[in-house]
Scaffold this motif. Structure first.
Motif, PDB file in Angstrom:
ATOM      1  N   UNK A  11       2.428 -28.331  18.346  1.00 37.35           N
ATOM      2  CA  UNK A  11       2.212 -28.127  19.779  1.00 37.35           C
ATOM      3  C   UNK A  11       1.775 -26.692  20.009  1.00 37.35           C
ATOM      4  N   UNK A  12       1.015 -26.489  21.068  1.00 36.49           N
ATOM      5  CA  UNK A  12       0.592 -25.155  21.495  1.00 36.49           C
ATOM      6  C   UNK A  12      -0.224 -24.410  20.445  1.00 36.49           C
ATOM      7  N   UNK A  13      -0.976 -25.162  19.648  1.00 33.08           N
ATOM      8  CA  UNK A  13      -1.913 -24.601  18.675  1.00 33.08           C
ATOM      9  C   UNK A  13      -3.262 -25.270  18.943  1.00 33.08           C
ATOM     10  N   UNK A  14      -4.350 -24.509  18.875  1.00 31.91           N
ATOM     11  CA  UNK A  14      -5.671 -25.082  19.138  1.00 31.91           C
ATOM     12  C   UNK A  14      -6.698 -24.537  18.160  1.00 31.91           C
ATOM     13  N   UNK A  15      -7.745 -25.321  17.970  1.00 34.12           N
ATOM     14  CA  UNK A  15      -8.951 -24.864  17.285  1.00 34.12           C
ATOM     15  C   UNK A  15     -10.050 -24.861  18.341  1.00 34.12           C
ATOM     16  N   UNK A  16     -10.787 -23.764  18.421  1.00 35.60           N
ATOM     17  CA  UNK A  16     -11.837 -23.636  19.431  1.00 35.60           C
ATOM     18  C   UNK A  16     -13.142 -23.204  18.777  1.00 35.60           C
ATOM     19  N   UNK A  17     -14.229 -23.827  19.202  1.00 38.18           N
ATOM     20  CA  UNK A  17     -15.573 -23.411  18.808  1.00 38.18           C
ATOM     21  C   UNK A  17     -16.103 -22.604  19.987  1.00 38.18           C
ATOM     22  N   UNK A  18     -16.290 -21.300  19.758  1.00 36.59           N
ATOM     23  CA  UNK A  18     -16.527 -20.353  20.845  1.00 36.59           C
ATOM     24  C   UNK A  18     -17.942 -19.777  20.765  1.00 36.59           C
ATOM     25  N   UNK A  19     -18.615 -19.753  21.913  1.00 42.04           N
ATOM     26  CA  UNK A  19     -19.931 -19.134  22.015  1.00 42.04           C
ATOM     27  C   UNK A  19     -19.735 -17.620  22.096  1.00 42.04           C
ATOM     28  N   UNK A  26     -31.434 -18.086  20.144  1.00 41.33           N
ATOM     29  CA  UNK A  26     -30.294 -18.364  19.261  1.00 41.33           C
ATOM     30  C   UNK A  26     -28.970 -18.283  20.021  1.00 41.33           C
ATOM     31  N   UNK A  27     -28.061 -19.211  19.667  1.00 42.95           N
ATOM     32  CA  UNK A  27     -26.676 -19.134  20.143  1.00 42.95           C
ATOM     33  C   UNK A  27     -25.800 -18.912  18.916  1.00 42.95           C
ATOM     34  N   UNK A  28     -24.898 -17.938  18.991  1.00 39.92           N
ATOM     35  CA  UNK A  28     -23.987 -17.638  17.886  1.00 39.92           C
ATOM     36  C   UNK A  28     -22.598 -18.156  18.219  1.00 39.92           C
ATOM     37  N   UNK A  29     -22.076 -19.058  17.360  1.00 45.38           N
ATOM     38  CA  UNK A  29     -20.788 -19.704  17.570  1.00 45.38           C
ATOM     39  C   UNK A  29     -19.820 -19.303  16.463  1.00 45.38           C
ATOM     40  N   UNK A  30     -18.539 -19.180  16.816  1.00 48.39           N
ATOM     41  CA  UNK A  30     -17.487 -18.888  15.847  1.00 48.39           C
ATOM     42  C   UNK A  30     -16.302 -19.808  16.121  1.00 48.39           C
ATOM     43  N   UNK A  77      -7.280 -15.875  15.948  1.00 49.77           N
ATOM     44  CA  UNK A  77      -7.954 -15.290  14.791  1.00 49.77           C
ATOM     45  C   UNK A  77      -9.220 -16.078  14.507  1.00 49.77           C
ATOM     46  N   UNK A  78     -10.247 -15.374  14.064  1.00 51.52           N
ATOM     47  CA  UNK A  78     -11.488 -16.024  13.682  1.00 51.52           C
ATOM     48  C   UNK A  78     -11.315 -16.769  12.369  1.00 51.52           C
ATOM     49  N   UNK A  79     -11.921 -17.940  12.286  1.00 49.10           N
ATOM     50  CA  UNK A  79     -11.848 -18.753  11.081  1.00 49.10           C
ATOM     51  C   UNK A  79     -13.170 -18.677  10.333  1.00 49.10           C
ATOM     52  N   UNK A  80     -14.282 -19.020  11.017  1.00 49.29           N
ATOM     53  CA  UNK A  80     -15.589 -19.015  10.372  1.00 49.29           C
ATOM     54  C   UNK A  80     -16.686 -19.068  11.423  1.00 49.29           C
ATOM     55  N   UNK A  81     -17.864 -18.620  11.044  1.00 48.49           N
ATOM     56  CA  UNK A  81     -19.045 -18.835  11.874  1.00 48.49           C
ATOM     57  C   UNK A  81     -19.477 -20.279  11.662  1.00 48.49           C
ATOM     58  N   UNK A  82     -20.067 -20.881  12.689  1.00 45.14           N
ATOM     59  CA  UNK A  82     -20.524 -22.266  12.566  1.00 45.14           C
ATOM     60  C   UNK A  82     -21.956 -22.356  13.086  1.00 45.14           C
ATOM     61  N   UNK A  83     -22.788 -23.056  12.328  1.00 44.05           N
ATOM     62  CA  UNK A  83     -24.198 -23.221  12.659  1.00 44.05           C
ATOM     63  C   UNK A  83     -24.381 -24.423  13.575  1.00 44.05           C
ATOM     64  N   UNK A  84     -25.242 -24.295  14.556  1.00 46.86           N
ATOM     65  CA  UNK A  84     -25.494 -25.401  15.486  1.00 46.86           C
ATOM     66  C   UNK A  84     -26.071 -26.623  14.781  1.00 46.86           C
ATOM     67  N   UNK A  85     -26.601 -26.453  13.586  1.00 43.23           N
ATOM     68  CA  UNK A  85     -27.163 -27.583  12.835  1.00 43.23           C
ATOM     69  C   UNK A  85     -26.102 -28.609  12.459  1.00 43.23           C
ATOM     70  N   UNK A  86     -24.823 -28.209  12.399  1.00 42.85           N
ATOM     71  CA  UNK A  86     -23.762 -29.155  12.028  1.00 42.85           C
ATOM     72  C   UNK A  86     -23.054 -29.750  13.252  1.00 42.85           C
ATOM     73  N   UNK A  87     -23.499 -29.417  14.462  1.00 39.71           N
ATOM     74  CA  UNK A  87     -22.871 -29.978  15.661  1.00 39.71           C
ATOM     75  C   UNK A  87     -23.078 -31.489  15.747  1.00 39.71           C
ATOM     76  N   UNK A  88     -24.097 -32.012  15.086  1.00 35.39           N
ATOM     77  CA  UNK A  88     -24.342 -33.445  15.065  1.00 35.39           C
ATOM     78  C   UNK A  88     -23.494 -34.192  14.052  1.00 35.39           C
TER      79      UNK A  88
END
Length: 134
Positions: A11-19, A26-30, A77-88
């Motif tokens: 509970x009270x833990x989240x994973x977020x994909x942040x712009x 280009x959009x940079x997401x983490x 805390x940051x986990x990793x950068x994510x490429x928009x190519x994998x959003x699909x």
């Protein structure tokens, strides 16, 4: 055996994909882990992978392991950068951590095309736009 293990509910833990930033090109997401608890969590480990169908073929990304360490109460805390190519693809984050001597784990799954403008909210604590699973 498995029945003997405690059912520790996450509970009270989240994973977020942040712009993080954007230009017209280009959009940079983490990806971030967010601890909304009023207590720290320790030994935070996250694995990430993507899988699904792209251009009519089954694809899988590499399995990545991220050791975050300790995460203070009401922090992120940051986990990793994510490429928009994998959003699909389906993007899966499996997280484990400790509170004291108890271990907790949870799988967070972003379904294909779930990281879209219509799902964007302001992520608490980070105060940035993104998509969050809690």
């Amino acid at each position: 055996m498995k029945a003997d293990l405690p059912e520790n509910i996450v509970e009270d833990i989240a994973i977020a994909v942040v712009l993080m930033s954007e230009t017209p090109e280009v959009k940079n997401w983490t990806v971030y882990v967010v601890n909304f608890k009023d207590e720290p969590i320790t030994n935070v480990m996250i694995t990430s992978k993507g899988y699904g169908e792209k251009d009519g073929k089954q694809v899988k990304t590499s399995l990545l392991r991220h050791f975050i360490g300790d995460l203070d109460a009401n922090s992120y805390a940051g986990v990793e950068a994510i490429d928009t190519a994998v959003f699909g693809l389906t993007n899966e984050y499996w997280m484990s951590y400790y509170i004291g001597k108890e271990i907790f784990d949870k799988k967070f799954i972003f379904l294909p095309e779930s990281i879209v403008d219509s799902n964007i909210i302001r992520i608490p604590l980070l105060n940035k736009p993104g998509v969050m699973i809690k």
